[in-house]
Design a protein around this motif. Structure first.
Motif, PDB file in Angstrom:
ATOM      1  N   GLN A 100       0.883  -1.382  -0.018  1.00  0.00           N
ATOM      2  CA  GLN A 100       0.099  -0.142   0.058  1.00  0.00           C
ATOM      3  C   GLN A 100       0.772   1.270  -0.129  1.00  0.00           C
ATOM      4  OE1 GLN A 100      -2.938   0.183   3.095  1.00  0.00           O
ATOM      5  NE2 GLN A 100      -3.559   2.409   2.735  1.00  0.00           N
ATOM      6  N   TYR A 101       1.975   1.189   0.852  1.00  0.00           N
ATOM      7  CA  TYR A 101       2.875   2.555   0.877  1.00  0.00           C
ATOM      8  C   TYR A 101       4.114   2.083   0.277  1.00  0.00           C
ATOM      9  CZ  TYR A 101      -0.508   4.112   4.523  1.00  0.00           C
ATOM     10  OH  TYR A 101      -1.794   4.373   5.049  1.00  0.00           O
ATOM     11  N   TRP A 102       4.079   1.782  -1.105  1.00  0.00           N
ATOM     12  CA  TRP A 102       5.132   1.450  -1.887  1.00  0.00           C
ATOM     13  C   TRP A 102       6.115   2.519  -2.252  1.00  0.00           C
ATOM     14  CZ3 TRP A 102       5.634   4.233  -6.590  1.00  0.00           C
ATOM     15  CH2 TRP A 102       4.486   4.674  -6.911  1.00  0.00           C
ATOM     16  N   ASP A 103       5.415   3.592  -2.260  1.00  0.00           N
ATOM     17  CA  ASP A 103       6.187   4.947  -2.500  1.00  0.00           C
ATOM     18  C   ASP A 103       7.074   5.511  -1.391  1.00  0.00           C
ATOM     19  OD1 ASP A 103       3.697   5.476  -1.201  1.00  0.00           O
ATOM     20  OD2 ASP A 103       3.590   7.367  -2.558  1.00  0.00           O
ATOM     21  N   ALA A 104       6.791   5.056  -0.414  1.00  0.00           N
ATOM     22  CA  ALA A 104       7.620   5.469   1.039  1.00  0.00           C
ATOM     23  C   ALA A 104       8.881   5.472   0.891  1.00  0.00           C
ATOM     24  CB  ALA A 104       6.902   5.093   2.342  1.00  0.00           C
ATOM     25  N   ARG A 105       9.851   6.035   1.683  1.00  0.00           N
ATOM     26  CA  ARG A 105      11.312   5.772   1.720  1.00  0.00           C
ATOM     27  C   ARG A 105      11.591   4.378   2.521  1.00  0.00           C
ATOM     28  NH1 ARG A 105      15.917   9.073   1.709  1.00  0.00           N
ATOM     29  NH2 ARG A 105      14.836  10.206   0.202  1.00  0.00           N
ATOM     30  N   HIS A 106      10.766   4.176   3.455  1.00  0.00           N
ATOM     31  CA  HIS A 106      10.948   3.209   4.447  1.00  0.00           C
ATOM     32  C   HIS A 106       9.978   2.395   4.983  1.00  0.00           C
ATOM     33  CE1 HIS A 106      15.301   4.346   4.393  1.00  0.00           C
ATOM     34  NE2 HIS A 106      15.048   5.428   4.833  1.00  0.00           N
ATOM     35  N   ASN A 107       9.670   1.292   5.136  1.00  0.00           N
ATOM     36  CA  ASN A 107       8.781   0.618   6.006  1.00  0.00           C
ATOM     37  C   ASN A 107       9.108  -0.424   7.018  1.00  0.00           C
ATOM     38  OD1 ASN A 107       5.911   1.398   4.759  1.00  0.00           O
ATOM     39  ND2 ASN A 107       6.992   0.850   2.901  1.00  0.00           N
ATOM     40  N   CYS A 108       9.389   0.147   8.161  1.00  0.00           N
ATOM     41  CA  CYS A 108      10.041  -0.546   9.123  1.00  0.00           C
ATOM     42  C   CYS A 108       9.329  -1.463   9.904  1.00  0.00           C
ATOM     43  CB  CYS A 108      11.153   0.367  10.007  1.00  0.00           C
ATOM     44  SG  CYS A 108      12.310   1.262   8.961  1.00  0.00           S
ATOM     45  N   THR A 109       9.852  -2.499  10.333  1.00  0.00           N
ATOM     46  CA  THR A 109       8.804  -3.482  10.998  1.00  0.00           C
ATOM     47  C   THR A 109       9.347  -4.055  12.283  1.00  0.00           C
ATOM     48  OG1 THR A 109       9.732  -5.431   9.915  1.00  0.00           O
ATOM     49  CG2 THR A 109       8.083  -4.376   8.636  1.00  0.00           C
ATOM     50  N   ALA A 110       8.482  -4.650  12.921  1.00  0.00           N
ATOM     51  CA  ALA A 110       8.698  -5.409  14.386  1.00  0.00           C
ATOM     52  C   ALA A 110       7.520  -6.094  14.690  1.00  0.00           C
ATOM     53  CB  ALA A 110       9.114  -4.404  15.524  1.00  0.00           C
ATOM     54  N   LEU A 164       3.792  -6.812  25.205  1.00  0.00           N
ATOM     55  CA  LEU A 164       2.869  -7.354  24.292  1.00  0.00           C
ATOM     56  C   LEU A 164       3.237  -8.461  23.585  1.00  0.00           C
ATOM     57  CD1 LEU A 164       1.740  -3.706  22.540  1.00  0.00           C
ATOM     58  CD2 LEU A 164       0.566  -5.058  24.391  1.00  0.00           C
ATOM     59  N   THR A 165       2.439  -9.125  23.049  1.00  0.00           N
ATOM     60  CA  THR A 165       2.698 -10.344  22.055  1.00  0.00           C
ATOM     61  C   THR A 165       1.421 -10.282  20.902  1.00  0.00           C
ATOM     62  OG1 THR A 165       3.334 -12.475  21.735  1.00  0.00           O
ATOM     63  CG2 THR A 165       1.580 -12.173  23.477  1.00  0.00           C
ATOM     64  N   ASP A 166       1.529 -11.526  20.174  1.00  0.00           N
ATOM     65  CA  ASP A 166       0.697 -11.488  19.057  1.00  0.00           C
ATOM     66  C   ASP A 166       0.523  -9.871  18.534  1.00  0.00           C
ATOM     67  OD1 ASP A 166       0.753 -14.035  19.564  1.00  0.00           O
ATOM     68  OD2 ASP A 166      -1.280 -14.346  20.337  1.00  0.00           O
ATOM     69  N   THR A 167       1.540  -9.185  18.191  1.00  0.00           N
ATOM     70  CA  THR A 167       1.421  -7.849  17.887  1.00  0.00           C
ATOM     71  C   THR A 167       2.338  -7.637  16.688  1.00  0.00           C
ATOM     72  OG1 THR A 167       0.514  -7.243  20.103  1.00  0.00           O
ATOM     73  CG2 THR A 167       1.258  -5.430  18.557  1.00  0.00           C
ATOM     74  N   VAL A 168       2.004  -6.915  15.632  1.00  0.00           N
ATOM     75  CA  VAL A 168       3.071  -6.614  14.635  1.00  0.00           C
ATOM     76  C   VAL A 168       2.688  -5.016  14.213  1.00  0.00           C
ATOM     77  CG1 VAL A 168       1.416  -6.867  12.727  1.00  0.00           C
ATOM     78  CG2 VAL A 168       3.589  -6.725  12.153  1.00  0.00           C
ATOM     79  N   ALA A 169       3.830  -4.244  14.133  1.00  0.00           N
ATOM     80  CA  ALA A 169       4.195  -2.824  13.995  1.00  0.00           C
ATOM     81  C   ALA A 169       4.871  -2.886  12.672  1.00  0.00           C
ATOM     82  CB  ALA A 169       4.654  -2.024  15.256  1.00  0.00           C
ATOM     83  N   VAL A 170       4.325  -1.630  11.917  1.00  0.00           N
ATOM     84  CA  VAL A 170       5.055  -1.335  10.629  1.00  0.00           C
ATOM     85  C   VAL A 170       4.928   0.192  10.783  1.00  0.00           C
ATOM     86  CG1 VAL A 170       5.192  -1.276   8.262  1.00  0.00           C
ATOM     87  CG2 VAL A 170       4.088  -3.355   9.243  1.00  0.00           C
ATOM     88  N   VAL A 171       6.128   0.695  10.756  1.00  0.00           N
ATOM     89  CA  VAL A 171       6.113   2.445  10.752  1.00  0.00           C
ATOM     90  C   VAL A 171       6.835   2.681   9.204  1.00  0.00           C
ATOM     91  CG1 VAL A 171       7.221   4.312  11.472  1.00  0.00           C
ATOM     92  CG2 VAL A 171       6.694   2.313  13.217  1.00  0.00           C
ATOM     93  N   THR A 172       5.663   3.361   8.696  1.00  0.00           N
ATOM     94  CA  THR A 172       5.957   4.044   7.096  1.00  0.00           C
ATOM     95  C   THR A 172       6.770   5.492   7.383  1.00  0.00           C
ATOM     96  OG1 THR A 172       4.157   2.752   6.259  1.00  0.00           O
ATOM     97  CG2 THR A 172       4.932   4.753   4.991  1.00  0.00           C
TER      98      THR A 172
END
Length: 216
Positions: free
Chosen positions: A50-60, A95-103
């Motif tokens: 969805q955010y293909w045009d962003a510089r970064h999509n960092c994850t945890a 927290l568990t069973d949780t995902v975060a993506v920072v665009t």
């Protein structure tokens, strides 16, 4: 019950996003509840698409009992400045069973390593506060059998006594009632059932589930 009981744990209430802006850079944190690593990776892939045009999509993400599986990715940011601080927020909040993506949409001003750590960690922390948390507490499941003439009254008595009737299965031999009981109340439940049915109905352990309680 012979099967070990699962432990209560915290997770986010559901999916959501929250945006902050720091020195003209936009940091959009997307959060979701996931059941396993496959769901976490699928969510990450969807956000990146969805955010293909962003510089970064960092994850945890953290998944599993006792927070047993966790991963992070800096996605092109300097090593340790994005995924790790994001993951540390999830750890610190328990927290568990949780995902975060920072665009991140770069605003043209470099933040430096310390600034990036604060920005990515802060984006996740604020998003967690915005989406909200809940505690999942283990509930013991039991199957109670009753004949057709007594099942209706037993179901009503169970509900009146505060027990959670989860399912009813009507069969030729009788009715099977699935009941959820808080772990601390299992002994009292057996005693209540024996008294309520005059010993005519027993409870067979049927595993575990969870009850979700929002954290205010």
């Amino acid at each position: 019950m012979s099967e070990p009981s699962p432990k209560p744990y915290l997770t986010v209430r559901g999916s959501g996003s929250h945006e902050i802006e720091i020195k003209k850079s936009r940091f959009i944190c997307h959060l979701a509840r996931v059941a396993d690593e496959d769901e976490a990776q699928a969510f990450i892939a969807a956000v990146r698409k969805q955010y293909w045009d962003a510089r970064h999509n960092c994850t945890a993400f953290v998944v599993g009992d006792d927070q047993r599986r966790e991963r992070s990715n800096d996605d092109g940011e300097p090593s340790g400045t994005a995924g790790v601080p994001m993951l540390e927020v999830l750890r610190r909040r328990g927290l568990t069973d949780t995902v975060a993506v920072v665009t991140r949409y770069f605003g043209g001003i470099k933040l430096g390593a310390g600034g990036l750590v604060r920005a990515y960690g802060g984006a996740v922390s604020e998003a967690v506060d915005a989406v909200g948390l809940l505690e999942r507490r283990p509930v013991a499941l039991f199957t109670v059998s009753a004949d057709h003439t007594k099942a209706g009254r037993l179901e009503n008595d169970l509900r009146t006594a505060g027990y959670e009737v989860r399912d009813l299965a009507y069969e030729a031999a009788g009715v099977r009632i699935e009941v959820g009981v808080p772990e601390a109340g299992v002994t009292d439940f057996h005693a209540w059932l024996a008294e309520a049915t005059g010993g005519s109905s027993g409870a067979v352990a049927a595993g575990w589930s969870y009850r979700e309680l929002p954290i205010e």
